[in-house]
Design an enzyme around this catalytic site. Structure first.
Site, short mmCIF file in Angstrom:
data_model
loop_
_atom_site.label_atom_id
_atom_site.label_comp_id
_atom_site.label_asym_id
_atom_site.label_seq_id
_atom_site.Cartn_x
_atom_site.Cartn_y
_atom_site.Cartn_z
N GLU B 45 0.85 -1.18 0.00
CA GLU B 45 0.00 0.00 0.00
C GLU B 45 0.88 1.23 0.00
O GLU B 45 1.61 1.49 0.96
CB GLU B 45 -0.90 0.00 1.23
CG GLU B 45 -2.17 -0.75 0.97
CD GLU B 45 -2.47 -1.71 2.09
OE1 GLU B 45 -2.44 -1.27 3.25
OE2 GLU B 45 -2.70 -2.89 1.81
N ASP B 56 -5.06 8.67 11.20
CA ASP B 56 -3.70 8.20 11.47
C ASP B 56 -3.14 8.75 12.77
O ASP B 56 -3.38 9.89 13.14
CB ASP B 56 -2.78 8.59 10.31
CG ASP B 56 -3.04 7.72 9.09
OD1 ASP B 56 -2.87 6.50 9.21
OD2 ASP B 56 -3.44 8.27 8.06
#
Ligand SMILES: Cc1ncc(COP(=O)(O)O)c(C=O)c1O
Lengths: 406, 253
Positions: B45, B56
């Site tokens: 990814e 995140d």
């Protein structure tokens, strides 16, 4: 002709209001990661039903009256009117408990959180007004409160940080990015991802994923609901010629405009923060500089690079230092329903000083931006202009002192 | 058949690695991809950095900020990956937030991905309903799979909806958290893994968030088809540079 006060909880369904999918024109929606979906979806399904419950409305309006001190006065500003050649009324949100309009929303949302069974509250804050308003209602209800605030804002709004702490809230600094409101909002959203079950996120402006912009707007709509009957008492008419408000994310503006959105004879005026000037690279004038995109879960106008990175905004006022505007305002702007202006730091500070010396009212610097409209637009002598005086200037004293070398 | 679908048919547990493009240096993207494949990683990814990565934790936030400072953009990434299919054959996925894709132009972005040989996208803040109504046709036109996330809080009903909309794998977020949180896998995760396995979904699941070593990898893949390591790998790059990626991967593979 005083209204019941309950109308603000029912949408009118006009074209400037949110549609059933959560959009204002092409703006709005809920662009959220799946982690937030259960919470936002629960809220979406229940918010209108809960707000329309009789017990909710009773408690909400009781608190607005006895605790917040509503209705806030609609004050005819005689000397300001003489100076600028219009009939200028001030909607005194600065006189609310905690000193700004923000508390209208936090009272509503804390009652919402209780009905959703939540036991922990998080919030973001820029100027600290929303943080204080959230810490206040959490103290009132005995609910644990965590407020995220950018490191820079913690420094420039120190009195509000102290107030939040005194009210029992935990203030957590946001240290990423521009260390202001945008980053505090990111941190609050991350907290919600980490605490999805017990926590309700009290967003402080008409931003975020649907249903937040609409929910916050409905709680704030008490402002325009009162303006209508107050103006009827004073002028024998419900509709002013203009309503004027500053826009950070757009909650005081949304509340001030709400009941006039579908009244075409009422001119809607928005004033954004131009910082050091629209072309200076240090500004927060989203309508002038922004493009449609996604910020904090919402499709709206925002300041960004050609590559889609969100730009770090600037304004002397922490509460307007945000790179986007709520989706309702993006729609009001692109549809032409509202006139958008921006005021520089200098113009806002000058307007703040003028209001202090003509009317004996020291406004929040955010509100000072709205009053800078008189440096940009000439009204007619018989125009009735209602100004949202969204907050008081106590929190900004140090900034005023430094700026004017008082 | 798409490379992701092909890979998912292989009879083994898949190791997928996430890293942020343009980190630690602007030009490290291609070398990292090549080294990961050489060392037996099954799928990659490639993180397209964003200024405001809501889902995140600090590690990926900091790598994104650094990558943007280094000059990474969608255009730069596409240029760097122009010839990637000459050297790399495992599935490549671009993972990022929706706004940069929207600004690039969704169709133009997908077309570029197709030209380069990207196999799919993961855009956590592009919601299922908007994807289906506005963008699905474009993704399909360019042969791109869109992977959706589920979390321990996602209802069975919604998981089934997501399963129906998926054609590759389902990205199974291991716990209620942003990326890079420290918590290991306890009883709660095991119950969640069991619950998902019992649903017998059409799409295989790959677990992400909180996987950092062989132990967490094995726990995560007891039921699921594979697992994704992100923050732990980025931490490794921060501490060790890009020179000995094999020493990180060989501990798991
Ligand atoms: C007094 C005051 N006015 C205005 C604002 C701007 O917010 P909004 O645009 O949501 O009204 C703030 C935000 O902190 C504020 O404190």
């Amino acid at each position: 002709m005083k209204k019941s006060g309950h109308d603000s909880l029912f949408g009118s369904g006009g074209k400037f209001h949110v549609n059933e999918k959560g959009y204002y024109g092409e703006f709005g929606g809920a662009f959220i990661p799946e982690m937030l979906y259960p919470n936002v979806e629960e809220l979406r399904q229940k918010y209108l039903e809960i707000m329309n419950e009789e017990s909710f409305q009773k408690e909400f309006h009781q608190l607005l009256k006895d605790y917040v001190g509503r209705p806030s006065p609609l004050y005819f500003a005689k000397r300001l009117s003489e100076k600028h050649g219009a009939k200028i009324y001030l909607k005194r949100e600065d006189l609310n408990h905690t000193g700004a309009h923000k508390v209208n929303n936090t009272v509503g949302q804390i009652l919402m959180a209780k009905r959703l069974g939540k036991t922990r509250i998080i919030a973001e804050t820029g100027a600290g007004q929303h943080g204080v308003a959230t810490a206040t209602v959490c103290a009132l209800m005995g609910i644990h409160c965590v407020v995220y605030m950018g490191e820079i804002d913690i420094a420039r709004q120190a009195p509000n940080v102290a107030r939040m702490k005194m009210l029992g809230a935990e203030v957590r600094p946001a240290t990423s990015g521009s260390k202001t409101l945008k980053d505090a909002t990111n941190e609050a959203i991350r907290d919600w991802i980490n605490n999805p079950v017990d926590t309700h996120y009290i967003i402080g402006s008409a931003i975020g994923p649907h249903p937040y912009p609409d929910m916050v707007t409905r709680f704030q709509s008490v402002i325009s609901e009162e303006i209508k009957w107050q103006l009827m008492e004073k002028e024998g008419r419900e509709n002013p010629d203009y309503v004027v408000a500053c826009i950070g994310g757009g909650s005081n503006a949304a509340g001030t405009y709400y009941h006039f959105l579908d009244e075409p004879e009422v001119g809607i005026i928005a004033v954004e923060a131009a910082g050091k000037g629209i072309d200076s690279g240090e500004s927060a004038a989203t309508s002038a500089l922004g493009k449609i995109g996604i910020i904090h879960g919402c499709k709206t106008m925002l300041m960004q690079t050609a590559d889609g990175q969100i730009t770090e905004p600037y304004s002397i006022s922490a509460g307007l230092d945000y790179p986007g505007v709520g989706p309702m305002h993006s729609h009001l702007y692109t549809s032409g329903r509202a006139e958008f202006y921006s005021a520089t730091d200098d113009e806002a500070m000058t307007a703040g000083l003028e209001l202090s010396q003509l009317e004996g009212i020291i406004p929040a610097i955010e509100s000072g931006h709205a009053f800078a409209i008189f440096q940009h637009k000439k009204f007619k002598p018989d125009d009735v202009v209602v100004m949202s005086l969204s907050g008081r200037g106590d929190k900004d004293l140090q900034t005023y002192i430094d700026y004017f070398k008082i | 058949m798409n490379r992701i679908q092909q890979k998912l048919r292989e009879d083994k547990k898949l190791l997928s690695i996430y890293f942020t493009a343009g980190y630690p240096s602007l030009k490290s993207t291609v070398q990292i991809i090549e080294d990961l494949e050489k060392n037996g990683v099954d799928m990659i990814e490639i993180g397209l950095p964003f200024s405001d990565p809501l889902a995140d934790g600090p590690t990926i936030q900091e790598s994104s900020t650094a990558a943007l400072k280094n000059g990474m953009t969608s255009d730069v990434l596409f240029k760097q990956l122009k010839d990637i299919r000459k050297t790399v054959s495992i599935p490549l996925i671009i993972m990022g937030y929706f706004n940069p894709v929207l600004q690039y132009g969704v169709e133009k972005f997908c077309k570029k991905c197709h030209e380069i040989g990207i196999d799919g996208l993961i855009l956590p803040d592009l919601p299922l309903d908007v994807y289906e109504s506005d963008y699905k046709a474009i993704f399909e036109k360019y042969g791109l799979l869109n992977m959706f996330l589920i979390t321990p809080q996602t209802s069975d009903e919604r998981i089934r909806q997501i399963d129906k909309a998926s054609k590759g794998f389902i990205y199974m977020v291991s716990s209620a958290s942003v990326t890079g949180s420290k918590s290991g896998f306890g009883k709660e995760q095991e119950a969640y893994f069991e619950r998902i396995a019992a649903l017998k979904l059409a799409n295989p699941q790959i677990v992400g968030f909180g996987i950092k070593d062989i132990e967490t990898f094995e726990k995560a893949t007891r039921k699921a088809k594979g697992a994704i390591i992100g923050s732990a790998f980025i931490k490794f790059l921060t501490e060790n540079g890009t020179g000995n990626i094999h020493s990180f991967i060989n501990k798991i593979r």
